[in-house]
Scaffold this active site. Structure first.
Site, PDB file in Angstrom:
ATOM      1  N   LYS A  68      17.666  31.522 -10.261  1.00 13.66           N
ATOM      2  CA  LYS A  68      17.210  30.223  -9.746  1.00 13.66           C
ATOM      3  C   LYS A  68      16.752  30.338  -8.298  1.00 13.66           C
ATOM      4  CE  LYS A  68      20.345  27.099  -8.256  1.00 13.66           C
ATOM      5  NZ  LYS A  68      20.054  26.613  -6.890  1.00 13.66           N
ATOM      6  N   ASN A  69      17.575  30.979  -7.468  1.00 15.62           N
ATOM      7  CA  ASN A  69      17.287  30.991  -6.036  1.00 15.62           C
ATOM      8  C   ASN A  69      16.152  31.934  -5.656  1.00 15.62           C
ATOM      9  OD1 ASN A  69      19.186  29.070  -5.661  1.00 15.62           O
ATOM     10  ND2 ASN A  69      20.684  30.382  -4.612  1.00 15.62           N
ATOM     11  N   CYS A 113      24.334  16.772   1.822  1.00 15.70           N
ATOM     12  CA  CYS A 113      24.600  16.912   0.399  1.00 15.70           C
ATOM     13  C   CYS A 113      26.076  17.200   0.244  1.00 15.70           C
ATOM     14  CB  CYS A 113      23.746  18.007  -0.226  1.00 15.70           C
ATOM     15  SG  CYS A 113      24.382  19.622   0.070  1.00 15.70           S
ATOM     16  N   ARG A 126      24.067  20.585   6.148  1.00  7.83           N
ATOM     17  CA  ARG A 126      22.911  21.424   5.835  1.00  7.83           C
ATOM     18  C   ARG A 126      21.608  20.993   6.513  1.00  7.83           C
ATOM     19  NH1 ARG A 126      23.370  22.983  -0.494  1.00  7.83           N
ATOM     20  NH2 ARG A 126      22.490  24.933   0.198  1.00  7.83           N
ATOM     21  N   ASP A 159      28.199  31.369  -2.934  1.00 11.31           N
ATOM     22  CA  ASP A 159      27.951  30.832  -4.278  1.00 11.31           C
ATOM     23  C   ASP A 159      28.887  31.409  -5.341  1.00 11.31           C
ATOM     24  OD1 ASP A 159      25.999  29.194  -3.310  1.00 11.31           O
ATOM     25  OD2 ASP A 159      24.297  30.354  -4.068  1.00 11.31           O
ATOM     26  N   ARG A 208      21.645  22.200 -13.324  1.00 17.31           N
ATOM     27  CA  ARG A 208      20.709  22.578 -12.259  1.00 17.31           C
ATOM     28  C   ARG A 208      20.593  24.089 -12.146  1.00 17.31           C
ATOM     29  NH1 ARG A 208      21.891  19.771  -6.715  1.00 17.31           N
ATOM     30  NH2 ARG A 208      20.124  21.117  -6.323  1.00 17.31           N
TER      31      ARG A 208
HETATM   32  C1  UD1 Z   1      20.691  29.102   0.075  1.00 16.39           C
HETATM   33  C2  UD1 Z   1      20.928  29.041  -1.411  1.00 16.39           C
HETATM   34  C3  UD1 Z   1      22.329  28.528  -1.701  1.00 16.39           C
HETATM   35  C4  UD1 Z   1      23.366  29.352  -0.963  1.00 16.39           C
HETATM   36  C5  UD1 Z   1      23.019  29.450   0.515  1.00 16.39           C
HETATM   37  C6  UD1 Z   1      23.923  30.400   1.283  1.00 16.39           C
HETATM   38  C7  UD1 Z   1      18.713  28.642  -2.284  1.00 16.39           C
HETATM   39  C8  UD1 Z   1      17.764  27.703  -2.947  1.00 16.39           C
HETATM   40  N1  UD1 Z   1      19.932  28.170  -2.003  1.00 16.39           N
HETATM   41  O1  UD1 Z   1      20.780  27.763   0.560  1.00 16.39           O
HETATM   42  O2  UD1 Z   1      22.557  28.605  -3.110  1.00 16.39           O
HETATM   43  O3  UD1 Z   1      24.633  28.739  -1.081  1.00 16.39           O
HETATM   44  O4  UD1 Z   1      21.673  29.919   0.676  1.00 16.39           O
HETATM   45  O5  UD1 Z   1      23.882  31.661   0.715  1.00 16.39           O
HETATM   46  O6  UD1 Z   1      18.379  29.790  -2.057  1.00 16.39           O
HETATM   47  N2  UD1 Z   1      21.654  25.935   8.614  1.00 16.39           N
HETATM   48  C9  UD1 Z   1      21.389  25.217   9.756  1.00 16.39           C
HETATM   49  N3  UD1 Z   1      20.080  24.928  10.073  1.00 16.39           N
HETATM   50  C10 UD1 Z   1      19.035  25.323   9.288  1.00 16.39           C
HETATM   51  C11 UD1 Z   1      19.317  26.068   8.117  1.00 16.39           C
HETATM   52  C12 UD1 Z   1      20.632  26.352   7.810  1.00 16.39           C
HETATM   53  O7  UD1 Z   1      22.307  24.829  10.483  1.00 16.39           O
HETATM   54  O8  UD1 Z   1      17.881  25.027   9.633  1.00 16.39           O
HETATM   55  C13 UD1 Z   1      23.058  26.273   8.251  1.00 16.39           C
HETATM   56  C14 UD1 Z   1      23.515  25.595   6.958  1.00 16.39           C
HETATM   57  O9  UD1 Z   1      23.986  24.294   7.206  1.00 16.39           O
HETATM   58  C15 UD1 Z   1      24.597  26.545   6.490  1.00 16.39           C
HETATM   59  C16 UD1 Z   1      24.065  27.927   6.929  1.00 16.39           C
HETATM   60  O10 UD1 Z   1      23.114  27.658   7.939  1.00 16.39           O
HETATM   61  O11 UD1 Z   1      25.802  26.292   7.159  1.00 16.39           O
HETATM   62  C17 UD1 Z   1      23.412  28.741   5.826  1.00 16.39           C
HETATM   63  O12 UD1 Z   1      22.522  27.922   5.110  1.00 16.39           O
HETATM   64  P1  UD1 Z   1      21.229  28.470   4.378  1.00 16.39           P
HETATM   65  O13 UD1 Z   1      21.279  29.959   4.248  1.00 16.39           O
HETATM   66  O14 UD1 Z   1      20.029  27.887   5.019  1.00 16.39           O
HETATM   67  O15 UD1 Z   1      21.383  27.834   2.930  1.00 16.39           O
HETATM   68  P2  UD1 Z   1      20.209  27.414   1.993  1.00 16.39           P
HETATM   69  O16 UD1 Z   1      19.041  28.288   2.293  1.00 16.39           O
HETATM   70  O17 UD1 Z   1      20.037  25.946   2.012  1.00 16.39           O
END
Ligand code: UD1
Length: 417
Positions: free
Chosen positions: A22-23, A117, A122, A305, A397
C-alpha cells in the site's frame, strides 16, 4: 457497518500470497501526475486507500484503466484540475502526496490540509518547507495549502525529522525542477526506493534513494513507464505475527524478507524459526513465545507500523516486554482494547509495559486505526471464544482480502453486519 467475528484457537498452517505494498502504491499512483504519458502498474493491491487515491486522481483529470486483478494504467494527458478537496483528503492523509507532483507539472496546487488523525497530529510542515526551498510560493488559506511556482528550482533541503511521505513528495517535485535537488535526512524506507525506481523508469535522474541523501537532477519532462509494486512488508510481518501467536507454521509467498530484517530478528528472539527463500518466508512458531522488547524508529529500525502487532504477541508471551513508540505520539490506542481481552499492559509516556498472561478471552472490541485493527485480529486468533471487532473499515484500508487469506491458513474469521 461491517464487523469481523473471530473464533480463537485455530493454529495457522499453510501457504498464502502477499499483496503489493500500500505505502509504495500510494506515492507511485501520484507519480502519474508528473507525465502526460501512460504509467502502467502491476501488483497494485485492491484496498480502500487505493480506491480513494484513484478517485482523487480521477477528479484531477487522470485517466484510470483497470487491467485484470492487480494491473492499472494511469493516463496523465488530461490533468486539468490541480485541486485535492477536503472531502477527499480528510479520509486519507496520504492525499498530501499529490502536492509536490502537481506544483511541479501544473505550476500550481490547492490541497486541503490533512487534519489531525487518530494516531497523532501528523503535520505537513516539512512538505511545505521543502517546496518553499525549491522556490514555490506557499500560502495556507481556509484550510488549504496553495502552492505556486512557474518552475521549481533545485535546492538543498534538510528535513527536521525523517518523514516518509515528505521525502516522497519532495523527490517527485524535484524530478521536474530546474537543476539539482539534494534531500538530506531523507527517509530510507524501501517504499521510497520503489517510488524512485518507478520515477527513474519514467526518465527521472535520481541517485541515493535508500540512503539518507537523495540527489535528483531535474529534467524537462518524464515519459511513460511500466512498474510492478513491491510486496507489502507490513502485511507480511502481520501474517508472520498471526502465525507466531497461534503456534502455527506458515509460508508466505510473493514477498521478500529483504526489507524485514528488524521484524524477522524480533520474531527469532521470540523463539520462532524463520526460513528465508528468494520470494517467500516460512515461519514455524515455538510452543510458547518469549516476550520481546522493542523501540520503533525510521527504517531500517523496527517499523511503527508493526508495533501494535508485536504488542498483541507479547500479551500472551512468556515474560515482560517494554515497547517504546518514538514516531507517533498517540499510537497506543489498541492498548485499552487489548486489555478488554484480558491483556496486562501499563502505559508510561511513550512506553508500554506488557506482562504476558496465560490466556486472553474473546470480547467485543473496536478497531481505531489500521494497524491497531491488525493487533486485535492477532489477539482474537489466540483468545478463547469469540472476538468481535467493530469498525473494520480501518482494516480494509490496508489489508487486501484479509478474511480470505486468514481462512486459507485455517483461521475461523467471518465478516458480519
Ligand atoms: C508514513 C506511512 C505510515 C507510517 C509512517 C512512519 C505512508 C502512506 N504512510 O506516514 O504508514 O506509519 O510513514 O513510518 O507511507 N512529521 C512532521 N512534519 C511533517 C511530516 C512528518 O512533524 O511535515 C512527523 C509526523 O508527525 C511523525 C513523524 O514526522 O511524528 C514521521 O511521520 P512521516 O514519516 O511523515 O509519516 P507519513 O509519511 O505520514
Amino acid at each position: 457497518m461491517d464487523k469481523l467475528l473471530i473464533r480463537g484457537g485455530s493454529v495457522l498452517k499453510g501457504e498464502v500470497a502477499m499483496s503489493g505494498a500500500k505505502n509504495a502504491a500510494l506515492p507511485i499512483l501520484c507519480a502519474s501526475l508528473l507525465s502526460a504519458d501512460p504509467l502502467e502498474l502491476g501488483n497494485v493491491p485492491q484496498l480502500n486507500d487505493i480506491s480513494t487515491m484513484l478517485r482523487l486522481l480521477g477528479d484531477m483529470g487522470i485517466g484510470v484503466r483497470h487491467e485484470g486483478d492487480d494491473g492499472l494504467t494511469l493516463d496523465g494527458s488530461g490533468l486539468n484540475n490541480p485541486v485535492a478537496s477536503y472531502e477527499m483528503v480528510k479520509t486519507m492523509r496520504a492525499s498530501i502526496l499529490v502536492l509536490g507532483p502537481l506544483v511541479a507539472r501544473c505550476g500550481e496546487a490547492r490541497v486541503s490540509l490533512p487534519g489531525g488523525c487518530a494516531i497523532g497530529a501528523r503535520p505537513v510542515d516539512q512538505h511545505i518547507k521543502g517546496l518553499q526551498a525549491m522556490g514555490a510560493e506557499v500560502t495556507v488559506e481556509q484550510g488549504y495549502v496553495h502552492a505556486r511556482a512557474s518552475r521549481l528550482k533545485g535546492a538543498r533541503i534538510c528535513t527536521d525529522m525523517v518523514t516518509v511521505t515528505g521525502t516522497e513528495n519532495l523527490m517527485m517535485a524535484a524530478c521536474l525542477a530546474d537543476g539539482e535537488t539534494i534531500i538530506e535526512n531523507a527517509a530510507r524506507e524501501p517504499e521510497v526506493v520503489d517510488l524512485a525506481n518507478c520515477l527513474v523508469a519514467m526518465g527521472a535522474r535520481i541517485s541515493g534513494a535508500g540512503t539518507d541523501i537523495i540527489r535528483i537532477q531535474g529534467v524537462e519532462k518524464l515519459h511513460g513507464a511500466r512498474h510492478s509494486i513491491m510486496p507489502d512488508r507490513i502485511e507480511t510481518g502481520t501474517y508472520l505475527c498471526a502465525a507466531a501467536v497461534t503456534g502455527g507454521d506458515i509460508r508466505l509467498t510473493r514477498t521478500s524478507a529483504a526489507y524485514l530484517d528488524s521484524v524477522v530478528d524480533k520474531l527469532m528472539d521470540a523463539g520462532c524459526e524463520i526460513v528465508v527463500e528468494r520470494d517467500a518466508i516460512r515461519l514455524t512458531a515455538p510452543a510458547k513465545l518469549k516476550s520481546v522488547s522493542l523501540r520503533t524508529a525510521p527504517y531500517p529500525a523496527f517499523p511503527t507500523d508493526m508495533q501494535a502487532q508485536f504488542m498483541a504477541m507479547n500479551c500472551v508471551a512468556d515474560g515482560v516486554a517494554t515497547i517504546r513508540e518514538t514516531i507517533f505520539e498517540n499510537r497506543f490506542m489498541h492498548v485499552s482494547e487489548l486489555m478488554r481481552l484480558g491483556a496486562n499492559i501499563q502505559i508510561e509516556g511513550n512506553n508500554a509495559i506488557v506482562r504476558g498472561v496465560d490466556r486472553l478471552e474473546g470480547a467485543t472490541v473496536m478497531a481505531t486505526d489500521l494497524r491497531a485493527s491488525a493487533s486485535l485480529i492477532i489477539a482474537g486468533l489466540v483468545a478463547s471464544g469469540e472476538t468481535l471487532i467493530d469498525r473494520i473499515y480501518h482494516l480494509d484500508r490496508g489489508y487486501e482480502r484479509i478474511e480470505q487469506k486468514l481462512a486459507a491458513l485455517g483461521a475461523s474469521v467471518e465478516r458480519v453486519r
